[in-house]
Motif scaffolding. Structure first.
Motif, PDB file in Angstrom:
ATOM      1  N   TYR A 225       0.303  -1.123   0.318  1.00 24.20           N
ATOM      2  CA  TYR A 225      -0.026  -0.381  -0.156  1.00 24.20           C
ATOM      3  C   TYR A 225       0.830   1.397  -0.011  1.00 24.20           C
ATOM      4  O   TYR A 225       1.139   1.632   0.802  1.00 24.20           O
ATOM      5  CB  TYR A 225      -1.253  -0.230   0.773  1.00 24.20           C
ATOM      6  CG  TYR A 225      -2.092   1.487   1.378  1.00 24.20           C
ATOM      7  CD1 TYR A 225      -1.502   1.798   2.297  1.00 24.20           C
ATOM      8  CD2 TYR A 225      -2.910   1.243   1.160  1.00 24.20           C
ATOM      9  CE1 TYR A 225      -2.455   3.135   3.100  1.00 24.20           C
ATOM     10  CE2 TYR A 225      -3.645   2.366   1.408  1.00 24.20           C
ATOM     11  CZ  TYR A 225      -2.780   3.013   2.052  1.00 24.20           C
ATOM     12  OH  TYR A 225      -4.226   4.010   2.584  1.00 24.20           O
ATOM     13  N   TYR A 228       3.123  -1.886  -6.277  1.00 23.42           N
ATOM     14  CA  TYR A 228       4.245  -2.206  -6.632  1.00 23.42           C
ATOM     15  C   TYR A 228       3.864  -0.935  -7.459  1.00 23.42           C
ATOM     16  O   TYR A 228       4.678  -0.501  -8.252  1.00 23.42           O
ATOM     17  CB  TYR A 228       4.575  -3.645  -7.249  1.00 23.42           C
ATOM     18  CG  TYR A 228       5.779  -3.716  -7.676  1.00 23.42           C
ATOM     19  CD1 TYR A 228       6.294  -4.740  -8.362  1.00 23.42           C
ATOM     20  CD2 TYR A 228       7.014  -2.950  -7.255  1.00 23.42           C
ATOM     21  CE1 TYR A 228       7.176  -4.218  -9.446  1.00 23.42           C
ATOM     22  CE2 TYR A 228       8.182  -2.842  -7.726  1.00 23.42           C
ATOM     23  CZ  TYR A 228       8.572  -3.529  -9.036  1.00 23.42           C
ATOM     24  OH  TYR A 228       9.576  -3.468  -9.776  1.00 23.42           O
ATOM     25  N   VAL A 232      -3.237   3.104  -5.245  1.00 23.34           N
ATOM     26  CA  VAL A 232      -3.625   2.410  -4.070  1.00 23.34           C
ATOM     27  C   VAL A 232      -4.639   1.980  -3.926  1.00 23.34           C
ATOM     28  O   VAL A 232      -5.588   1.955  -3.984  1.00 23.34           O
ATOM     29  CB  VAL A 232      -3.982   3.796  -3.579  1.00 23.34           C
ATOM     30  CG1 VAL A 232      -4.478   4.143  -2.245  1.00 23.34           C
ATOM     31  CG2 VAL A 232      -2.595   5.096  -2.923  1.00 23.34           C
ATOM     32  N   GLU A 233      -4.344   0.735  -3.017  1.00 23.70           N
ATOM     33  CA  GLU A 233      -5.658  -0.616  -3.363  1.00 23.70           C
ATOM     34  C   GLU A 233      -6.935  -0.478  -2.180  1.00 23.70           C
ATOM     35  O   GLU A 233      -6.254   0.254  -0.838  1.00 23.70           O
ATOM     36  CB  GLU A 233      -5.267  -2.223  -3.743  1.00 23.70           C
ATOM     37  CG  GLU A 233      -4.493  -2.378  -4.983  1.00 23.70           C
ATOM     38  CD  GLU A 233      -4.350  -3.463  -4.558  1.00 23.70           C
ATOM     39  OE1 GLU A 233      -4.875  -4.951  -4.623  1.00 23.70           O
ATOM     40  OE2 GLU A 233      -3.227  -4.386  -5.075  1.00 23.70           O
ATOM     41  N   ASP A 234      -7.896  -0.839  -2.051  1.00 26.25           N
ATOM     42  CA  ASP A 234      -8.384  -0.917  -1.566  1.00 26.25           C
ATOM     43  C   ASP A 234      -8.464  -1.801   0.292  1.00 26.25           C
ATOM     44  O   ASP A 234      -8.227  -3.250  -0.427  1.00 26.25           O
ATOM     45  CB  ASP A 234     -10.032  -0.818  -1.534  1.00 26.25           C
ATOM     46  CG  ASP A 234     -11.017   0.012  -1.557  1.00 26.25           C
ATOM     47  OD1 ASP A 234     -11.310   0.535  -2.506  1.00 26.25           O
ATOM     48  OD2 ASP A 234     -11.037   0.885  -0.706  1.00 26.25           O
TER      49      ASP A 234
END
Lengths: 468, 496
Positions: A225, A228, A232-234
């Motif tokens: 987070y 890579y 920006v993931e949940d």
């Protein structure tokens, strides 16, 4: 045969070795009063098998200090780098980052009282080291949103491997599956496999149905987070999937990004790892760094590494001590949580000083990273021959751009023609000719525009022109 | 902002307590980029409560803290097993040179031939010094070097279909990282006793190998041992381990005694790690960073961690050995330490390295010889290598080694290592290193003698040491601290 050296009477041999011939003679005399069999230095090595004693070491002859400087200079000149004085732009990131280092950090952290003491096991005469470490723990606790942070590990990837082991201990799943998202830096996966030689580490696709991937044999789910590829993931979906089966969520993060992003602790992370190199430390070709390891309060007794806590003396003065040491190798030996001993204290000290100086400005610094990368992403999307597949996804300061030619070739041209150090090759099916670019507050507008120009020229040379 | 805390002097005030809204610690440039589309609300950080302190405020805060830390640069620091030698300033300069410090690990290797050349040459020099054929600079500390070593042993046995080799033999005097490492890799630990001469009990070893030989993976041996003694039977021990099909790993933490004196590779050792932050002068930093290169005989080189630097004609490159145990960290090892060690070795040459060990060994024996009257020796009758191990005060005074160490703090000198190795009662481990002059050694001896006198004449002085203002705080109550640990400023603030 002992080497015969030509030493004028009484002269010490070396600036770093004060023992003179006369000193040695006096000391041997004292020693032989207690140990009569010792008459010469050679007698002190009598336990070393005689036929193996005094090997001839084939090493280059000793250099004086000025010669050493010249040798170092010659070698340094063989490198092409992007220095802090604007020699050339660089857009390399991928886990090691070029950020502004305030001059004050170099000055204070270079003091011998910070660089040369040992690990602070003698508390009363190590309050400098201990308090600085306590402040590091506190700063990183704020940044990561986690209750407990240790004094540091070697660096982020091995710290992540250690949390995998911690997750197995905490869940009681001795051979629990350690699931690593395919959007985590592949080198982190490599390091985890080194630590888990017995197996158990599996890569999973973030596009898969999590409920089918994560099951009751899972010890932990590991994500990054921002990931890579800069996206920006949940985190909540991963937290939910992991916690549903009693597994842990481990988030490897980029501390500078946390100046702008809501921290992993807010989304249900059980453990957070990362590298603090980006806070106040030069690139140093990637080492040394210091690893961040953070966890929940209830899990702290399973955490590896040193922990510094508050303690008081007989008159109520506040001090700092190493605490909960029964987790560690010097006490528990084969029952320790890990073998880790020396880690990255001086690097952490620099990070502490960095955060002390940027306290009022960190949000603004992080924001400039975001703005520079957002501008670069938007503009590169418009260059004929280039695509930014994740342009509509949230990012911090890194993103992938797919170009018309192989990244190694593109980088060669960028360097030869525009004198720019380009992006990291992340080509895959998902990102054909994919390159990971990083924009930090060290990249000026002029530098980013130079990159855009350089890429436009390459697009044009490859036959892409006009409107996309 | 309170000037005093708990009614006593302002001691231990953290940087968080120096916060003043509106102060700025670094001048940041204005943005050069147009307004972007904003980050989605759910990702935008809502609170960032960091302290605001001026630049000078920060400098004073940490400069003051530095004065609370005796260090190698302030006084002798004879901490046994840690090799607290002088860290030459030219090595910091080397590390800080732009060409090295600003190198990014993802750059094409063609642009960093200077860096790779340093690493390649360091590999070669370290291999030459310990008599090994192949080296990887990847491990990030001594313990990680041990991890690499045990992992290599395991991989090699697995390759030969001998996974039934499940035990690692470790002397009872070993540093805690040794059994901890063996356990991490999944080995059972078999402890081998040290005999009255301070050597490995070969009878116990022979008996165990006779019963269980087939199941031995190897041995982790420290040489010289943590008693400061070189085991003269090492070749015989190596032979015994090899005959049972095991491998001999040496923990190279005590290499300080053997530079130009002996090489592990000549003595039957198969692999070892080296601690650059001990023998090769890279700074201890209050707990790191370190570097623990792993050195192996040719047969084991395919298992080395990734990367190893190779030379093709005039060019240097990284390779991943064909059966590599894998990467130890994200990057290529701690280059900052590699360059310091390279410069250190280049500044000494073969002759200088031998002077290091000879001087270190003479220094340790001198201190030991002068203290033997007042302090017990751990193994009577034997001289030491680079560290003298004593076993508390003579005369049956039962004065705890801990109290002696605390009293030493009153004089601004970091005490020797205490209570290690575990097999010595009231252990004290004194390692002066070659950096100490005769005068500083005499100073240390005088202190230890004075404290020995005080133990008789004024024992309360030791029991209550250290004393403010010699130290910023008196003896800290770590037991209470461990019951309800307060590990952050936020937790402390909540409590107050």
């Amino acid at each position: 045969m002992p080497i015969d050296y030509d030493r004028r009477d009484g002269e010490a041999l070396h600036a770093y070795i004060p023992q003179t011939t006369e000193d040695r003679r006096q000391m041997l005399e004292v020693i032989s009063q207690r140990f009569p069999e010792v008459q010469t230095v050679d007698d002190l090595f009598k336990d070393v098998p005689k036929d193996k004693r005094y090997p001839n070491l084939n090493l280059p002859p000793a250099l004086s200090e000025s010669e050493l400087r010249r040798s170092l200079g010659a070698l340094a000149r063989r490198n092409t780098v992007a220095d802090e004085y604007g020699s050339r732009p660089s857009f390399l990131g991928g886990g090691t980052y070029r950020h502004h280092i305030p001059a004050a950090v170099n000055a204070i952290s270079g003091r011998g009282e910070f660089t040369s003491p040992y690990t602070p096991y003698q508390f009363e005469i190590a309050q400098g080291t201990l308090q600085t470490g306590f402040e590091f723990q506190s700063f990183l606790s704020i940044l990561t949103g986690m209750e407990i942070v240790n004094t540091g590990m070697y660096e982020g990837a091995s710290a992540t491997a250690e949390t995998g082991k911690m997750a197995r201990r905490l869940t009681g799943r001795e051979n629990g599956r350690v699931l690593v998202a395919d959007t985590v830096n592949p080198r982190i996966l490599d390091v985890m496999n080194t630590y888990f030689q017995g197996g158990g580490v599996e890569s999973f696709s973030t596009e898969a149905n999590l409920d089918q991937v994560v099951n009751e044999q899972t010890a932990c789910v590991v994500v990054q987070y921002p990931n890579y590829f800069g996206v920006v993931e949940d985190l909540e979906q991963y937290a939910e999937a992991a916690h549903k089966v009693g597994a842990k969520l481990i988030v490897n993060t980029y501390p500078m990004a946390l100046g702008l992003l809501e921290p992993p602790g807010s989304f249900g992370a059980d453990m957070v790892t990362g590298d603090a190199q980006c806070l106040g430390n030069p690139l140093n070709f990637g080492g040394p760094s210091v690893g961040i390891l953070a966890c929940r309060d209830e899990d702290k007794r399973q955490m590896p590494g040193r922990l510094i806590g508050v303690a008081y003396d007989g008159e109520g003065r506040r001090g700092y001590v190493l605490t909960l040491q029964t987790r560690e190798q010097h006490i528990r030996r084969e029952k320790a949580t890990s073998n880790v001993c020396t880690t990255g204290a001086l690097v952490a000290t620099r990070s502490t000083m960095y955060l002390a100086l940027t306290g009022s400005s960190l949000a603004q610094i992080a924001d400039e990273n975001y703005r520079g990368a957002a501008y670069a992403m938007a503009e590169i999307s418009k260059i004929p021959g280039f695509k930014v597949p994740d342009v509509d996804q949230p990012h911090f300061n890194e993103f992938v751009a797919c170009g018309p030619i192989r990244p190694s070739e593109l980088n060669r041209r960028l360097l030869d023609i525009s004198d720019i150090l380009g992006g990291i090759d992340v080509s895959s099916d998902r990102y054909p000719n994919g390159m990971l670019f990083c924009v930090t507050e060290m990249n000026t507008r002029q530098e980013v525009d130079l990159l855009l120009h350089g890429l436009s020229v390459i697009g044009y040379e490859e036959g892409y022109a006009g409107n996309t | 902002m309170p000037e005093t805390l708990n009614g006593v002097e302002d001691v231990g005030k953290t940087i968080f307590e120096r916060h003043t809204p509106g102060r700025v610690g670094v001048n940041v440039r204005a943005s050069e980029f147009p307004d972007p589309s904003p980050l989605p609300e759910r990702f935008r950080r809502k609170n960032l409560d960091l302290p605001h302190v001026s630049e000078l405020g920060v400098i004073r805060h940490y400069t003051h803290l530095s004065t609370e830390n005796p260090s190698v640069e302030t006084a002798e620091y004879p901490l046994g097993s840690c090799t607290m030698k002088y860290n030459p300033k030219i090595n910091y300069e080397a590390m800080g040179m732009s060409g090295f410090a600003q190198a990014h690990p993802e750059q094409p290797v063609e642009t960093l031939q200077g860096t790779l050349q340093i690493m390649y040459e360091l590999q070669g020099m370290l291999g030459e010094i310990v008599g090994m054929d192949a080296v990887s600079l990847a491990p990030l500390a001594g313990a990680q070097g041990e991890l690499a070593g045990d992992s290599i042993i395991k991989a090699r046995h697995k390759d030969r279909g001998e996974e039934y080799r499940q035990y690692m033999l470790i002397p009872d005097s070993a540093h805690g990282t040794n059994p901890a490492t063996a356990a991490m890799v999944g080995y059972g630990v078999v402890s081998i006793k040290t005999d009255e001469q301070g050597n490995m009990d070969r009878k116990q070893l022979a008996d165990w190998l006779k019963e269980n030989g087939k199941r031995v993976a190897g041995m982790m041996l420290t040489q010289p041992s943590t008693l400061g003694l070189f085991d003269p039977n090492i070749e015989e021990i190596a032979d015994m381990v090899h005959k049972s099909g095991g491998l001999l790993f040496v923990d190279g933490a005590n290499l300080e005694a053997l530079l130009g004196i002996a090489r592990f590779g000549d003595l039957g050792v198969d692999l070892n790690q080296i601690n650059l932050h001990k023998t090769f002068s890279t700074p201890h930093g209050g707990g790191g960073p370190g570097s623990g290169p792993i050195c192996v005989k040719e047969e084991l080189s395919p298992y080395l961690p990734d990367p190893v630097v190779v030379k093709n004609g005039h060019d240097y490159d990284f390779i991943r050995p064909e059966k590599s145990i894998g990467r130890m960290g994200l990057r290529h090892g701690n280059f900052g330490m590699h360059i310091m060690a390279w410069a250190y070795i280049r500044a000494h040459g073969a002759e200088g390295l031998r002077q290091i060990s000879e001087s270190a060994v003479v220094n340790a024996n001198y201190v030991g010889a002068r203290l033997m009257d007042r302090y017990q020796t751990a193994i009577p009758g034997r001289t030491w290598m680079h560290e003298a191990v004593l076993a508390g005060l003579k005369g049956g005074w039962q004065k705890s080694t801990n109290d002696i160490a605390k009293r030493m703090a009153d004089f601004g000198v970091h005490p020797m290592t205490v209570y290690f190795p575990l097999i010595v009662h009231e252990a004290m481990m004194i390692e002066p290193t070659e950096s100490e002059s005769l005068e500083s050694l005499n100073h240390f001896v005088a202190l230890m003698s004075q404290i020995a006198d005080e133990a008789v004449e004024d024992p309360v002085l030791l029991k209550t040491a250290p004393h403010v203002p010699n130290t910023p705080v008196g003896r800290l109550d770590e037991a209470t601290a461990a019951r309800n640990p307060i590990l952050t400023w936020q937790a402390l603030n909540k409590k107050q």
